[in-house]
Design a protein around this motif. Structure first.
Motif, PDB file in Angstrom:
ATOM      1  N   GLU A 132      38.616  47.331  42.906  1.00 55.09           N
ATOM      2  CA  GLU A 132      39.750  47.500  43.816  1.00 55.09           C
ATOM      3  C   GLU A 132      41.025  46.914  43.216  1.00 55.09           C
ATOM      4  OE1 GLU A 132      38.345  45.627  47.380  1.00 55.09           O
ATOM      5  OE2 GLU A 132      37.455  47.465  48.155  1.00 55.09           O
TER       6      GLU A 132
ATOM      7  N   LYS B  96      33.001  45.233  43.167  1.00 54.82           N
ATOM      8  CA  LYS B  96      33.850  46.038  44.049  1.00 54.82           C
ATOM      9  C   LYS B  96      35.262  45.465  44.090  1.00 54.82           C
ATOM     10  CE  LYS B  96      34.492  47.069  48.890  1.00 54.82           C
ATOM     11  NZ  LYS B  96      34.253  46.514  50.193  1.00 54.82           N
ATOM     12  N   GLU B  97      35.348  44.147  44.208  1.00 54.01           N
ATOM     13  CA  GLU B  97      36.659  43.502  44.258  1.00 54.01           C
ATOM     14  C   GLU B  97      37.423  43.714  42.956  1.00 54.01           C
ATOM     15  OE1 GLU B  97      35.697  39.471  45.287  1.00 54.01           O
ATOM     16  OE2 GLU B  97      35.213  39.987  47.363  1.00 54.01           O
ATOM     17  N   LYS B  98      36.710  43.650  41.829  1.00 56.01           N
ATOM     18  CA  LYS B  98      37.372  43.877  40.534  1.00 56.01           C
ATOM     19  C   LYS B  98      37.852  45.310  40.410  1.00 56.01           C
ATOM     20  CE  LYS B  98      35.013  40.248  37.933  1.00 56.01           C
ATOM     21  NZ  LYS B  98      34.075  39.953  36.832  1.00 56.01           N
TER      22      LYS B  98
ATOM     23  N   GLN C 205      29.521  42.922  45.241  1.00 52.29           N
ATOM     24  CA  GLN C 205      30.760  42.598  45.955  1.00 52.29           C
ATOM     25  C   GLN C 205      31.846  42.179  44.967  1.00 52.29           C
ATOM     26  OE1 GLN C 205      31.506  43.054  49.138  1.00 52.29           O
ATOM     27  NE2 GLN C 205      33.540  42.201  48.937  1.00 52.29           N
ATOM     28  N   GLU C 206      31.457  41.349  44.000  1.00 48.83           N
ATOM     29  CA  GLU C 206      32.431  40.927  42.978  1.00 48.83           C
ATOM     30  C   GLU C 206      32.905  42.130  42.169  1.00 48.83           C
ATOM     31  OE1 GLU C 206      30.347  37.951  40.740  1.00 48.83           O
ATOM     32  OE2 GLU C 206      30.408  36.485  42.369  1.00 48.83           O
TER      33      GLU C 206
END
Length: 113
Positions: free
Chosen positions: A80, A76-78, A73-74
């Motif tokens: 994005e 993915k956020e980076k 998740q982390e």
């Protein structure tokens, strides 16, 4: 042989029971069964709460999967955030190219006058 009456049998049943050849009061028999049952339930309950190697391994796997999910998740956020920043830079670059092209067109028009 003497037959007992219904009342005598009921009285005998209410007063006690024969256990090991001795008459024992029914309340102590019930008390004994209750203590035995409570002990069994308690032992089973305690036994169920202790974790064996499989349960411990399962918990570790669950924790590892959860940690991997958080890491993904982390990540993915980076990604994005980086993609959004790249899109902004591309937009700025496109605007700069457009402005430069417009300036070139204007200079070309002035030169042909």
């Amino acid at each position: 042989m003497q037959r007992e009456t219904f009342q005598e049998a009921a009285k005998r049943m209410n007063n006690g029971a024969m256990v090991g050849g001795k008459e024992v009061a029914m309340s102590s028999v019930y008390r004994g069964f209750t203590v035995l049952l409570a002990s069994a339930v308690l032992c089973v309950g305690i036994g169920c709460k202790q974790e064996g190697p499989a349960e411990k391994a399962g918990k570790k796997v669950d924790e590892a999967v959860e940690k991997a999910g958080q890491t993904m998740q982390e990540g993915k956020e980076k990604v994005e955030a980086a993609a959004e920043k790249a899109a902004e830079k591309a937009q700025e670059g496109a605007e700069q190219v457009k402005e430069t092209a417009q300036e070139a067109v204007e200079k070309a028009k002035e030169a042909t006058k």
